[in-house]
Write a protein that holds these residues in place. Structure first.
Motif, PDB file in Angstrom:
ATOM      1  N   GLY A  26       0.826  -1.202   0.000  1.00 15.21           N
ATOM      2  CA  GLY A  26       0.000   0.000   0.000  1.00 15.21           C
ATOM      3  C   GLY A  26       0.858   1.248   0.000  1.00 15.21           C
ATOM      4  O   GLY A  26       2.053   1.211   0.308  1.00 15.21           O
ATOM      5  N   ARG A  27       0.245   2.377  -0.349  1.00 14.26           N
ATOM      6  CA  ARG A  27       0.942   3.663  -0.333  1.00 14.26           C
ATOM      7  C   ARG A  27       1.228   4.089   1.099  1.00 14.26           C
ATOM      8  O   ARG A  27       0.680   3.538   2.064  1.00 14.26           O
ATOM      9  CB  ARG A  27       0.083   4.734  -1.004  1.00 14.26           C
ATOM     10  N   ALA A  28       2.076   5.106   1.235  1.00 18.56           N
ATOM     11  CA  ALA A  28       2.306   5.700   2.546  1.00 18.56           C
ATOM     12  C   ALA A  28       0.994   6.279   3.064  1.00 18.56           C
ATOM     13  O   ALA A  28       0.328   7.048   2.359  1.00 18.56           O
ATOM     14  CB  ALA A  28       3.362   6.795   2.452  1.00 18.56           C
ATOM     15  N   ASP A 112       9.280  -1.624   4.340  1.00 17.01           N
ATOM     16  CA  ASP A 112       9.895  -0.446   3.729  1.00 17.01           C
ATOM     17  C   ASP A 112      10.693   0.375   4.727  1.00 17.01           C
ATOM     18  O   ASP A 112      11.479   1.243   4.337  1.00 17.01           O
ATOM     19  CB  ASP A 112       8.813   0.442   3.103  1.00 17.01           C
ATOM     20  N   GLU A 113      10.500   0.137   6.044  1.00 17.33           N
ATOM     21  CA  GLU A 113      11.230   0.879   7.058  1.00 17.33           C
ATOM     22  C   GLU A 113      12.579   0.246   7.390  1.00 17.33           C
ATOM     23  O   GLU A 113      13.363   0.816   8.152  1.00 17.33           O
ATOM     24  CB  GLU A 113      10.373   0.996   8.323  1.00 17.33           C
ATOM     25  N   VAL A 114      12.845  -0.930   6.838  1.00 15.80           N
ATOM     26  CA  VAL A 114      14.186  -1.511   6.943  1.00 15.80           C
ATOM     27  C   VAL A 114      15.140  -0.629   6.156  1.00 15.80           C
ATOM     28  O   VAL A 114      14.782  -0.064   5.114  1.00 15.80           O
ATOM     29  CB  VAL A 114      14.184  -2.950   6.396  1.00 15.80           C
ATOM     30  N   ALA A 115      16.353  -0.457   6.656  1.00 16.69           N
ATOM     31  CA  ALA A 115      17.341   0.368   5.955  1.00 16.69           C
ATOM     32  C   ALA A 115      17.462  -0.081   4.503  1.00 16.69           C
ATOM     33  O   ALA A 115      17.448  -1.280   4.198  1.00 16.69           O
ATOM     34  CB  ALA A 115      18.693   0.282   6.661  1.00 16.69           C
ATOM     35  N   GLU A 116      17.585   0.895   3.615  1.00 14.73           N
ATOM     36  CA  GLU A 116      17.553   0.600   2.177  1.00 14.73           C
ATOM     37  C   GLU A 116      18.584  -0.450   1.780  1.00 14.73           C
ATOM     38  O   GLU A 116      18.304  -1.349   0.982  1.00 14.73           O
ATOM     39  CB  GLU A 116      17.785   1.896   1.396  1.00 14.73           C
ATOM     40  N   GLY A 117      19.766  -0.371   2.346  1.00 13.98           N
ATOM     41  CA  GLY A 117      20.809  -1.320   1.984  1.00 13.98           C
ATOM     42  C   GLY A 117      20.599  -2.713   2.543  1.00 13.98           C
ATOM     43  O   GLY A 117      21.337  -3.640   2.177  1.00 13.98           O
ATOM     44  N   LEU A 118      19.600  -2.885   3.408  1.00 17.24           N
ATOM     45  CA  LEU A 118      19.365  -4.180   4.041  1.00 17.24           C
ATOM     46  C   LEU A 118      18.107  -4.871   3.529  1.00 17.24           C
ATOM     47  O   LEU A 118      17.814  -5.994   3.942  1.00 17.24           O
ATOM     48  CB  LEU A 118      19.253  -4.009   5.562  1.00 17.24           C
ATOM     49  N   ARG A 139       4.609  -0.275  -1.787  1.00 17.70           N
ATOM     50  CA  ARG A 139       4.769  -1.036  -3.022  1.00 17.70           C
ATOM     51  C   ARG A 139       6.140  -0.817  -3.656  1.00 17.70           C
ATOM     52  O   ARG A 139       6.830  -1.773  -4.040  1.00 17.70           O
ATOM     53  CB  ARG A 139       3.671  -0.638  -4.003  1.00 17.70           C
ATOM     54  N   ALA A 140       6.580   0.449  -3.785  1.00 15.53           N
ATOM     55  CA  ALA A 140       7.816   0.738  -4.510  1.00 15.53           C
ATOM     56  C   ALA A 140       9.025   0.113  -3.828  1.00 15.53           C
ATOM     57  O   ALA A 140       9.890  -0.481  -4.489  1.00 15.53           O
ATOM     58  CB  ALA A 140       7.999   2.253  -4.633  1.00 15.53           C
ATOM     59  N   GLU A 141       9.099   0.229  -2.511  1.00 14.12           N
ATOM     60  CA  GLU A 141      10.247  -0.325  -1.789  1.00 14.12           C
ATOM     61  C   GLU A 141      10.283  -1.847  -1.882  1.00 14.12           C
ATOM     62  O   GLU A 141      11.352  -2.448  -2.017  1.00 14.12           O
ATOM     63  CB  GLU A 141      10.214   0.111  -0.325  1.00 14.12           C
ATOM     64  N   PHE A 142       9.110  -2.474  -1.817  1.00 12.13           N
ATOM     65  CA  PHE A 142       9.076  -3.933  -1.919  1.00 12.13           C
ATOM     66  C   PHE A 142       9.469  -4.370  -3.328  1.00 12.13           C
ATOM     67  O   PHE A 142      10.218  -5.345  -3.507  1.00 12.13           O
ATOM     68  CB  PHE A 142       7.681  -4.444  -1.569  1.00 12.13           C
ATOM     69  N   GLU A 144      11.407  -2.842  -5.419  1.00  9.63           N
ATOM     70  CA  GLU A 144      12.850  -2.662  -5.586  1.00  9.63           C
ATOM     71  C   GLU A 144      13.626  -3.816  -4.960  1.00  9.63           C
ATOM     72  O   GLU A 144      14.600  -4.320  -5.535  1.00  9.63           O
ATOM     73  CB  GLU A 144      13.274  -1.337  -4.958  1.00  9.63           C
ATOM     74  N   ALA A 145      13.211  -4.251  -3.766  1.00 14.45           N
ATOM     75  CA  ALA A 145      13.877  -5.384  -3.116  1.00 14.45           C
ATOM     76  C   ALA A 145      13.683  -6.666  -3.915  1.00 14.45           C
ATOM     77  O   ALA A 145      14.598  -7.498  -4.008  1.00 14.45           O
ATOM     78  CB  ALA A 145      13.338  -5.550  -1.689  1.00 14.45           C
ATOM     79  N   VAL A 146      12.506  -6.847  -4.508  1.00 15.59           N
ATOM     80  CA  VAL A 146      12.247  -8.034  -5.323  1.00 15.59           C
ATOM     81  C   VAL A 146      13.160  -8.049  -6.546  1.00 15.59           C
ATOM     82  O   VAL A 146      13.729  -9.086  -6.911  1.00 15.59           O
ATOM     83  CB  VAL A 146      10.763  -8.069  -5.745  1.00 15.59           C
ATOM     84  N   ARG A 147      13.321  -6.890  -7.204  1.00 19.78           N
ATOM     85  CA  ARG A 147      14.208  -6.825  -8.361  1.00 19.78           C
ATOM     86  C   ARG A 147      15.655  -7.125  -7.966  1.00 19.78           C
ATOM     87  O   ARG A 147      16.378  -7.815  -8.684  1.00 19.78           O
ATOM     88  CB  ARG A 147      14.116  -5.443  -9.005  1.00 19.78           C
ATOM     89  N   ALA A 148      16.072  -6.599  -6.808  1.00 20.72           N
ATOM     90  CA  ALA A 148      17.453  -6.830  -6.371  1.00 20.72           C
ATOM     91  C   ALA A 148      17.694  -8.289  -6.010  1.00 20.72           C
ATOM     92  O   ALA A 148      18.757  -8.855  -6.309  1.00 20.72           O
ATOM     93  CB  ALA A 148      17.780  -5.926  -5.185  1.00 20.72           C
ATOM     94  N   ALA A 149      16.710  -8.912  -5.347  1.00 19.11           N
ATOM     95  CA  ALA A 149      16.867 -10.301  -4.920  1.00 19.11           C
ATOM     96  C   ALA A 149      16.571 -11.289  -6.041  1.00 19.11           C
ATOM     97  O   ALA A 149      16.969 -12.458  -5.968  1.00 19.11           O
ATOM     98  CB  ALA A 149      15.957 -10.587  -3.724  1.00 19.11           C
ATOM     99  N   GLY A 150      15.864 -10.851  -7.070  1.00 15.98           N
ATOM    100  CA  GLY A 150      15.533 -11.736  -8.182  1.00 15.98           C
ATOM    101  C   GLY A 150      14.342 -12.616  -7.931  1.00 15.98           C
ATOM    102  O   GLY A 150      14.022 -13.488  -8.757  1.00 15.98           O
ATOM    103  N   THR A 151      13.657 -12.443  -6.815  1.00 16.74           N
ATOM    104  CA  THR A 151      12.489 -13.261  -6.495  1.00 16.74           C
ATOM    105  C   THR A 151      11.632 -12.532  -5.484  1.00 16.74           C
ATOM    106  O   THR A 151      12.154 -11.794  -4.639  1.00 16.74           O
ATOM    107  CB  THR A 151      12.908 -14.632  -5.929  1.00 16.74           C
ATOM    108  N   PRO A 152      10.311 -12.721  -5.528  1.00 11.16           N
ATOM    109  CA  PRO A 152       9.452 -12.135  -4.494  1.00 11.16           C
ATOM    110  C   PRO A 152       9.482 -12.989  -3.233  1.00 11.16           C
ATOM    111  O   PRO A 152      10.307 -13.908  -3.113  1.00 11.16           O
ATOM    112  CB  PRO A 152       8.065 -12.161  -5.154  1.00 11.16           C
TER     113      PRO A 152
END
Length: 648
Positions: A26-28, A112-118, A139-142, A144-152
């Protein structure tokens, strides 16, 4: 699987997911945190004995590179529910037993409140387990993490919170406004219902429906957060007209409107509550004279906003998205040099007052000599404890968590084991150094006091005797204190207490625990120093010549070390002690917090500015936290002298 529904059906939807893993996006401000609360309540209402117990965890404090998910869940449970620190039959804590048995359903709020690098590491750690869980995120932060990890998040279903529509506003906002009476509100017409103040706004939105790009308000009032802020400013306040929200010249875009709503929230809730309390006090009249009343400072909007801004700024210094406002970490907002000075001063006063009282009550000496000796010993103690605290803080061990312990004797036939030996050795070595420095300071104080009081010349014999005393007192204090604290470390066990799942409850339990520790430490240190004196002097006189250590003198010296050392430890190296000297004394002295910080935080919670999450507070929303912190830094920069860096 059809996952469509509303907030009232989220628990029912979750029970249809066979994996037990659900992602809520969800949005902020879209209501993700409120949805998790609704989910937990509904799930518990229909739960049976075979079900897991859902528990909400704020995910922002998790560092997956430093601690495993299982251990972090256990730590959060013990922090928020101290009774779960009790030992289970397998030797671990009850919290660990519950998690390992799969009896806890983690509701992980705020990915989304986890530090961006973590975030990538966090998602990978969650994917390394099949643990049933509920996860919320923007949604956006999740994504981005999915793209970085390669999987949801594997095996997980997903739902997304939709924006509120105009029909939702029409059904909600008019019901939130209080009735208008003559002389207040817009127009001052007696008998007009409060919902009428929203009619021009709703009519304007209806007229421009379909053209949201022309009306920033239409894009802002589509999340519960912004609607609640608008309700607080205009429905609960009698001096504002919500029609101004349609003014596109004053509010040309969404950001300006959102900042306006955020900026007005704290002043409105404090000003409104103050007016209501004042009116209630007037109605009660004489009956309220003898009853305690909240301090006016807690009602002043400007000061309340400054204090809340400082707390928000403190969280930003810890981590930009840190949300847990823990009372035992507030003192960490003070610069290290100030903390070291505060610890040194508290330790100096503890030892000096102990020396003065014991000397005046037991030893018939002149008041001047007692005052001088106590002052000198206090200075040495302050330097000793301050240096030890500074070293611990420099190596990252200066943050003290709340403790709840009791003493436990090992049962017959139960071996000591390797862990107690390791615990004893670690604590003994740490305290030995600090005690040795304290003993050296005690010997130096005695020598200096004799020099100043009796004019004893500093010849070779006096210097030699002082050096011997420094070695002897250092070993006596160091070995005695190390032995006591080492044994206490071995005998410590979680305190069998009722749940203290509130910040005030945990503070009260920690205060009680520290008091019990002091009551044990005073006689233990006194006897250890007195008896250790016999052993040390007996060993040293074989090499350094005759040494005198009478039992009466040893008990007096031990009493000073016991009382002063126990109090110094309590103020310097416990969470409650740091809270007292920093959050209850230093920060109020500098105007950054009120004198009764506990009452202020509780008051902010009841006004809706803060919320409670277990044993910590959080701001109502991270957007509000960021706004208050940014406003505080802007005020500091505006009023600071040239060269100010904004650091505290």
């Amino acid at each position: 699987m059809d996952l469509a529904g509303d907030v009232r059906s989220v628990a029912e939807v979750y029970r249809r997911i066979r994996s037990g893993r659900l992602v809520i996006l969800g949005r902020a401000g879209s209501g993700k945190s409120i949805l998790t609360i609704r989910f937990v309540l509904d799930y518990l209402e229909d739960a049976d004995l075979a079900d897991k117990v859902p528990v909400i965890f704020s995910l922002g404090s998790w560092d997956p590179t430093a601690i495993a998910l299982r251990d972090w869940l256990v730590d959060r449970l013990v922090r928020d529910h101290p009774h779960l620190a009790r030992r289970a039959p397998d030797g671990g804590s009850l919290a660990a037993a519950l998690v390992d048995a799969g009896l806890v359903l983690p509701v992980l709020d705020g990915f989304d409140e986890v530090a961006e690098g973590l975030r990538q590491a966090s998602l990978e750690a969650l994917n390394a387990t099949s643990l049933p869980l509920v996860l919320t995120s923007r949604r956006a932060e999740f994504a981005e993490a999915v793209r970085a990890a390669g999987t949801p998040l594997v095996w997980a279903a997903g739902i997304e919170l939709t924006d509120l529509a105009l029909d939702d506003l029409v059904a909600y906002l008019p019901r939130t406004a209080r009735p208008i009476v003559r002389g207040e509100g817009v127009g001052g017409d007696e008998g007009v219902r409060g919902g009428a103040v929203w009619e021009p706004v709703l009519d304007g939105l209806r007229d421009r429906e379909g053209r949201a790009a022309d009306v920033p308000l239409a894009r802002v009032l589509n999340t519960p957060l912004m609607i609640v802020l608008a309700r607080t400013l205009y429905s609960e306040g009698a001096d504002r007209d919500p029609v101004e929200l349609l003014d596109t010249e004053r509010f040309p875009d969404e950001k300006s409107l959102e900042e306006h709503l955020l900026a007005g929230f704290v002043p409105t809730v404090y000003r409104g509550h103050a007016a209501e309390l004042t009116a209630a006090d007037q109605r009660r009249g004489e009956r309220n004279r003898d009853r305690p009343r909240p301090r006016d400072g807690n009602r002043d909007p400007e000061r309340a906003e400054r204090w809340l801004g400082y707390l928000a700024h403190h969280l930003a210094r810890l981590d930009r998205d840190q949300q847990d406002l823990a009372w035992w970490r507030i003192g960490g907002s003070v610069r290290l040099s100030t903390r070291v000075a505060a610890v040194g001063l508290a330790s100096a006063l503890s030892v000096a007052v102990s020396e003065w009282l014991i000397a005046l009550l037991v030893i018939p000496v002149a008041f001047g000599e007692t005052l001088l000796l106590g002052s000198l010993m206090g200075v040495c103690a302050g330097l000793s404890f301050g240096c030890v605290y500074g070293i611990m803080a420099a190596v990252g061990a200066g943050a003290f968590e709340p403790s709840y312990v009791r003493l436990r004797l090992h049962r017959r036939g139960q071996g000591v084991g390797r862990r107690p030996v390791r615990v004893f050795t670690t604590r003994f070595g740490t305290v030995l150094l600090g005690g040795f420095v304290m003993g050296v300071g005690c010997a130096s104080s005695l020598a200096l006091q004799r020099r100043l009081s009796y004019g004893i010349p500093l010849n070779e014999r006096v210097i030699e005797g002082t050096l011997i005393n420094m070695l002897a007192f250092g070993l006596i204090f160091g070995a005695g204190a190390g032995l006591v604290f080492g044994l206490l470390a071995v005998l410590e066990a979680p305190l069998d207490v009722a749940s203290a799942a509130t910040p005030a409850g945990l503070l009260a339990w920690n205060r009680t625990t520290v008091g019990r520790q002091v009551l044990v430490l005073v006689p233990a240190l006194t006897l250890a120093i007195a008896l250790d004196g016999y052993l040390v002097t007996g060993l040293l006189q074989e090499f350094l010549g005759p040494m005198n250590w009478e039992l009466a003198d040893g008990l007096l010296i031990g009493a000073v070390g016991g009382v002063g050392g126990a109090l110094s430890y309590a103020f310097s190296f416990t969470a409650w002690g740091q809270w007292v000297i920093l959050s209850r004394v230093w920060l109020p002295l500098t105007g950054k917090l009120p004198w009764d910080t506990v009452a202020f935080l509780d008051d902010a919670y009841h006004r809706g500015v803060l919320r409670q999450t277990g044993a910590v507070y959080q701001f109502r929303h991270i957007r509000l936290q960021h706004h208050l912190g940014r406003s505080y830094r802007e005020r500091q920069a505006r009023y600071a002298p040239a060269g100010f860096t904004g650091r505290n």
